[in-house]
Design a protein around this motif. Structure first.
Motif, PDB file in Angstrom:
ATOM      1  N   ARG A  35      -9.801   0.346  -0.896  1.00 20.80           N
ATOM      2  CA  ARG A  35      -9.430  -0.858  -0.677  1.00 20.80           C
ATOM      3  C   ARG A  35      -9.783  -1.373   0.574  1.00 20.80           C
ATOM      4  O   ARG A  35     -10.245  -2.276   0.857  1.00 20.80           O
ATOM      5  CB  ARG A  35      -7.991  -0.877  -1.198  1.00 20.80           C
TER       6      ARG A  35
ATOM      7  N   PHE B 225       8.819  20.187 -12.451  1.00 21.62           N
ATOM      8  CA  PHE B 225       8.558  21.470 -11.747  1.00 21.62           C
ATOM      9  C   PHE B 225      10.006  22.035 -11.350  1.00 21.62           C
ATOM     10  O   PHE B 225      10.044  23.305 -10.816  1.00 21.62           O
ATOM     11  CB  PHE B 225       7.634  21.612 -10.418  1.00 21.62           C
TER      12      PHE B 225
ATOM     13  N   THR C 117      -2.745  16.265  -4.814  1.00 19.45           N
ATOM     14  CA  THR C 117      -3.572  15.667  -5.398  1.00 19.45           C
ATOM     15  C   THR C 117      -3.102  14.079  -5.594  1.00 19.45           C
ATOM     16  O   THR C 117      -3.868  13.116  -5.635  1.00 19.45           O
ATOM     17  CB  THR C 117      -3.674  16.294  -7.176  1.00 19.45           C
ATOM     18  N   VAL C 118      -1.931  13.988  -5.947  1.00 18.91           N
ATOM     19  CA  VAL C 118      -1.435  12.414  -5.967  1.00 18.91           C
ATOM     20  C   VAL C 118      -1.551  11.807  -4.844  1.00 18.91           C
ATOM     21  O   VAL C 118      -1.839  10.645  -4.737  1.00 18.91           O
ATOM     22  CB  VAL C 118       0.219  12.548  -6.402  1.00 18.91           C
ATOM     23  N   VAL C 119      -1.174  12.535  -3.552  1.00 20.67           N
ATOM     24  CA  VAL C 119      -0.995  11.666  -2.336  1.00 20.67           C
ATOM     25  C   VAL C 119      -2.586  11.475  -1.980  1.00 20.67           C
ATOM     26  O   VAL C 119      -2.952  10.358  -1.591  1.00 20.67           O
ATOM     27  CB  VAL C 119      -0.673  12.791  -1.268  1.00 20.67           C
TER      28      VAL C 119
ATOM     29  N   LEU D 127       2.325  25.326  -7.345  1.00 25.50           N
ATOM     30  CA  LEU D 127       1.754  24.398  -8.495  1.00 25.50           C
ATOM     31  C   LEU D 127       2.372  22.927  -8.047  1.00 25.50           C
ATOM     32  O   LEU D 127       1.640  21.880  -8.037  1.00 25.50           O
ATOM     33  CB  LEU D 127       2.299  24.612  -9.719  1.00 25.50           C
ATOM     34  N   TYR D 128       3.531  22.964  -7.575  1.00 25.78           N
ATOM     35  CA  TYR D 128       4.157  21.530  -7.061  1.00 25.78           C
ATOM     36  C   TYR D 128       3.430  20.910  -6.015  1.00 25.78           C
ATOM     37  O   TYR D 128       2.871  20.023  -6.123  1.00 25.78           O
ATOM     38  CB  TYR D 128       5.633  21.765  -6.992  1.00 25.78           C
ATOM     39  N   LEU D 129       3.277  21.780  -5.239  1.00 27.16           N
ATOM     40  CA  LEU D 129       2.494  21.537  -3.790  1.00 27.16           C
ATOM     41  C   LEU D 129       0.894  20.896  -4.313  1.00 27.16           C
ATOM     42  O   LEU D 129       0.552  19.850  -3.720  1.00 27.16           O
ATOM     43  CB  LEU D 129       2.411  22.470  -3.110  1.00 27.16           C
TER      44      LEU D 129
ATOM     45  N   LEU E 101      -6.474   3.879  -1.202  1.00 23.58           N
ATOM     46  CA  LEU E 101      -6.084   3.151   0.112  1.00 23.58           C
ATOM     47  C   LEU E 101      -7.411   2.815   0.896  1.00 23.58           C
ATOM     48  O   LEU E 101      -7.956   1.803   1.355  1.00 23.58           O
ATOM     49  CB  LEU E 101      -5.413   3.722   0.922  1.00 23.58           C
TER      50      LEU E 101
ATOM     51  N   MET F  31       7.907  18.203   1.447  1.00 24.96           N
ATOM     52  CA  MET F  31       6.884  19.065   1.593  1.00 24.96           C
ATOM     53  C   MET F  31       5.528  18.302   1.148  1.00 24.96           C
ATOM     54  O   MET F  31       4.418  18.640   1.628  1.00 24.96           O
ATOM     55  CB  MET F  31       6.969  20.261   0.381  1.00 24.96           C
ATOM     56  N   ALA F  32       5.488  17.430   0.435  1.00 23.46           N
ATOM     57  CA  ALA F  32       4.569  16.591  -0.195  1.00 23.46           C
ATOM     58  C   ALA F  32       4.327  15.468   0.928  1.00 23.46           C
ATOM     59  O   ALA F  32       3.056  15.193   1.252  1.00 23.46           O
ATOM     60  CB  ALA F  32       4.663  15.994  -1.437  1.00 23.46           C
TER      61      ALA F  32
ATOM     62  N   GLU G 124       0.138  19.560  -7.175  1.00 21.93           N
ATOM     63  CA  GLU G 124       0.156  18.267  -7.911  1.00 21.93           C
ATOM     64  C   GLU G 124       0.210  17.303  -6.908  1.00 21.93           C
ATOM     65  O   GLU G 124      -0.216  16.152  -6.812  1.00 21.93           O
ATOM     66  CB  GLU G 124       0.807  18.486  -9.214  1.00 21.93           C
ATOM     67  N   ALA G 125       1.400  17.504  -5.898  1.00 21.59           N
ATOM     68  CA  ALA G 125       1.857  16.504  -5.115  1.00 21.59           C
ATOM     69  C   ALA G 125       0.552  16.387  -4.012  1.00 21.59           C
ATOM     70  O   ALA G 125       0.364  14.930  -3.795  1.00 21.59           O
ATOM     71  CB  ALA G 125       3.069  17.041  -4.322  1.00 21.59           C
TER      72      ALA G 125
ATOM     73  N   ARG H 291      11.312  18.994  -1.221  1.00 21.61           N
ATOM     74  CA  ARG H 291      10.114  18.921  -2.008  1.00 21.61           C
ATOM     75  C   ARG H 291       9.456  17.501  -1.668  1.00 21.61           C
ATOM     76  O   ARG H 291       8.172  17.503  -1.430  1.00 21.61           O
ATOM     77  CB  ARG H 291      10.595  19.181  -3.337  1.00 21.61           C
TER      78      ARG H 291
ATOM     79  N   GLU I 176       0.765  -1.282   0.130  1.00 19.10           N
ATOM     80  CA  GLU I 176       0.117   0.113  -0.090  1.00 19.10           C
ATOM     81  C   GLU I 176       0.922   1.330   0.000  1.00 19.10           C
ATOM     82  O   GLU I 176       1.686   1.341   0.809  1.00 19.10           O
ATOM     83  CB  GLU I 176      -0.845   0.024   1.232  1.00 19.10           C
TER      84      GLU I 176
ATOM     85  N   MET J 281       0.668   4.125   0.834  1.00 20.82           N
ATOM     86  CA  MET J 281       0.465   5.021   1.877  1.00 20.82           C
ATOM     87  C   MET J 281       0.807   4.577   3.256  1.00 20.82           C
ATOM     88  O   MET J 281       0.485   5.073   4.383  1.00 20.82           O
ATOM     89  CB  MET J 281      -0.952   5.911   2.081  1.00 20.82           C
TER      90      MET J 281
ATOM     91  N   GLU K 201      -8.350  18.200 -13.665  1.00 13.74           N
ATOM     92  CA  GLU K 201      -8.898  17.052 -13.020  1.00 13.74           C
ATOM     93  C   GLU K 201      -9.955  16.110 -13.661  1.00 13.74           C
ATOM     94  O   GLU K 201     -10.949  16.928 -13.631  1.00 13.74           O
ATOM     95  CB  GLU K 201      -8.845  17.507 -11.481  1.00 13.74           C
TER      96      GLU K 201
ATOM     97  N   ASN L 293      -5.154  11.036  -4.319  1.00 16.14           N
ATOM     98  CA  ASN L 293      -5.671  10.020  -5.083  1.00 16.14           C
ATOM     99  C   ASN L 293      -5.089   8.580  -4.337  1.00 16.14           C
ATOM    100  O   ASN L 293      -6.036   7.761  -4.396  1.00 16.14           O
ATOM    101  CB  ASN L 293      -5.029  10.026  -6.300  1.00 16.14           C
ATOM    102  N   GLU L 294      -3.954   8.464  -3.959  1.00 16.85           N
ATOM    103  CA  GLU L 294      -3.433   7.372  -3.335  1.00 16.85           C
ATOM    104  C   GLU L 294      -4.275   7.062  -2.037  1.00 16.85           C
ATOM    105  O   GLU L 294      -4.476   5.874  -1.744  1.00 16.85           O
ATOM    106  CB  GLU L 294      -2.022   7.466  -2.780  1.00 16.85           C
TER     107      GLU L 294
ATOM    108  N   LEU M  96       5.906  16.099 -11.495  1.00 17.12           N
ATOM    109  CA  LEU M  96       6.774  16.895 -10.143  1.00 17.12           C
ATOM    110  C   LEU M  96       8.069  17.118 -10.325  1.00 17.12           C
ATOM    111  O   LEU M  96       8.593  18.231  -9.949  1.00 17.12           O
ATOM    112  CB  LEU M  96       6.412  15.852  -8.940  1.00 17.12           C
TER     113      LEU M  96
END
Lengths: 199, 350
Positions: free
Chosen positions: B160, A85, B148-150, B141-143, B157, A106-107, B145-146, A103, A37, A39, A197, B152-153, A82
């Motif tokens: 599931r 960027f 959004t990726v997180v 912008l980076y944040l 999860l 940050m994410a 998108e990041a 970075r 998984e 996450m 999106e 979606n994951e 990513l």
């Protein structure tokens, strides 16, 4: 190791060697074929066992697998975006690598990417020093930085240096980047705004 | 050290022209206005957005609205730490910035997109070169998108985990062989039926079915035959009941039925007889057939004042054994206790 990294390893093995090979490798590792998984967190030993199992099953060295994993990461569209960027051209991208760890943090504060440091040597070559909590990140970064050169349409030689070399400190891995032409070919497109999106 | 900007610098000598270019690089979205609010010059990114040569010489107010989304317009430009503007041609895109007064009475604005960054980038096909290096636009912008990726994951999860939870719950409530409810699910259904009855007077009947001659099938033809019979029994019980009823397998060859909204013995008796006659239809197995029957005992909620689940189950069990004693293959319905002719549910229902 963060689930995201393990998951990337899983998707790399599944895409390149097929679901059957992945199932075998997962079984050897003691994982269900569903795998990881993204996450969640897993003990580092799981990743190490998985890499050893993949190396055995596929008859490829772990070094090769790690480099290929880096290239695979850069081919995943969200990751590629990513990374893009980081800068408008490959040179700026290389310069942005020192911020990569930050970075990532940050994410996802618990992602634990390696620390990257750039040094431009007297002969104009770029030395990228990788320090991660796992020896092997240098090879992943080699594959990734190499794939990103293609993405930007740049011509560059990217080679990992022997970690035992005298000028590489213990725990670090060095990569040598020879930038030949930043505008060698037309790179892949990158729109800042990204695709709309799907709601 | 302070930088003094004068209108002469902006309009005059070669040296001053250099300054506007240099400042435009530092602040690609800056805007120079004369004292009468005429647009004199602007940074390269703003040129891209409002059309550089077209806008120069126009009044600031022909191009911009002061205030968010054009809701509030005023002609006054006052030096301020923060000013909100929107574009006349695209009122949805708002800008934010600072305004200072220059020496000659003109104005200098430095603008940014703020929260509408993504829309603006899409609208004006902007690239990283359009932003000052010191601008945090790329990070934003980076944040975005990041994130959004997180997200979606995480959504994946969660989905599931939810699927796994549901299927574990279904497994915990279902009898694996027949797909009927199991004892645990039945206990829950019976408790909730009793709560329903207490609150709204909704009646129900509880039927206990025990197969006759099932052991003989198992012993002589084996478990595969037994399983086939049980599957067939489950099918019959499902077909003879309604969606709102609950059918459960609670033992090897024991079943219970919760039949809602029934208080009349006659249809219950008819249902019992119909089930038994269908159970007696031979079930083909390999080269032979399996023959079984069933005995049923039924209790009705209206015969009780305030029953417990255990009491009703025990009573259903007792009438089931009465059916067995009286020769099997029959359905017995527990009679109302003597002297209790007026039943709760009828009173409640009026």
């Amino acid at each position: 190791m963060h689930g995201l990294i393990n998951r990337a390893l899983q998707s790399f093995l599944t895409l390149n060697y097929g679901p059957a090979a992945w199932s075998d490798i997962a079984r050897d590792t003691g994982l269900s074929p569903d795998g990881f998984e993204a996450m969640l967190h897993y003990p580092d030993s799981v990743t190490e066992t998985l890499l050893a199992a993949a190396s055995r099953r596929l008859d490829k060295s772990q070094d090769t697998l790690l480099e290929d994993l880096g290239a695979h990461l850069a081919s995943l569209e969200p990751v590629r975006r990513l990374l893009r960027f980081g800068g408008g051209d490959y040179w700026e991208f290389l310069m942005s690598l020192e911020e990569l760890q930050g970075r990532g943090q940050m994410a996802l504060p618990d992602l634990r990417l390696p620390e990257l440091a750039l040094n431009i040597e007297e002969n104009g070559l770029i030395r990228l020093r990788v320090r991660g909590d796992y020896l092997g990140w240098g090879l992943v970064m080699t594959g990734l930085v190499r794939a990103m050169a293609d993405d930007y349409g740049s011509l560059a030689l990217i080679e990992p240096l022997d970690p035992q070399a005298a000028d590489t400190p213990a725990g670090a891995e060095d990569i040598l980047v020879t930038l030949l032409d930043t505008a060698f070919a037309e790179g892949r497109t990158f729109d800042l705004a990204g695709p709309m999106e799907d709601a | 050290m302070t930088v003094v900007l004068t209108n002469e610098m902006l309009q005059g000598s070669g040296h001053a022209r250099m300054s506007t270019v240099a400042l435009g690089q530092l602040m690609p979205m800056c805007l120079w206005l004369g004292p009468d609010h005429t647009i004199l010059s602007m940074g390269p990114t703003l040129e891209k957005i409002i059309g550089g040569p077209d806008a120069i010489g126009k009044s600031f107010h022909d191009v911009f609205l002061i205030g968010r989304g054009g809701a509030r317009t005023c002609a006054k430009l006052e030096p301020t730490r923060r000013i909100h503007l929107s574009l006349r041609k695209k009122p949805a895109i708002s800008l934010r910035g600072a305004l200072v007064q220059s020496d000659g009475g003109g104005f200098i604005l430095n603008l940014t997109f703020g929260i509408h960054l993504t829309e603006a980038i899409r609208e004006f096909s902007m690239t990283e070169a359009d932003f000052a290096s010191s601008d945090l636009a790329m990070e934003l912008l980076y944040l975005q998108e990041a994130k959004t990726v997180v997200l979606n994951e995480l959504r994946g999860l969660n989905r599931r985990l939810e699927d796994a939870r549901r299927s574990a719950e279904d497994q915990a409530r279902t009898d694996a062989l027949t797909g009927l409810s199991n004892r645990r699910a039945f206990d829950a259904a019976l408790s909730s039926a009793l709560v329903d009855r207490r609150l709204s007077g909704r009646p129900f009947a509880l039927a206990h079915l025990d197969l006759d001659h099932f052991k003989a099938v198992n012993d002589t033809l084996g478990h595969a035959a037994g399983d086939q019979v049980l599957t067939q029994v489950a099918r019959i019980l499902r077909e003879e009941t309604r969606d709102r009823d609950v059918v459960a397998r609670v033992g090897g060859d024991e079943f219970v039925l919760l039949l809602r909204d029934i208080l009349d013995p006659a249809p219950l008796q008819a249902l019992g007889v119909r089930i038994i006659s269908r159970l007696e239809e031979p079930v083909p197995f390999e080269n032979t057939v399996c023959r079984i029957s069933g005995s049923i005992g039924v209790v009705i909620s209206s015969n009780y004042d305030d029953p417990t689940p255990e009491q009703m189950m025990a009573d259903a069990d007792a009438v089931l054994y009465q059916s067995k004693r009286e020769g099997r293959a029959r359905c017995t319905i527990a009679p109302p206790p003597l002297g209790q002719q007026v039943v709760t549910e009828i009173r409640t229902a009026g």
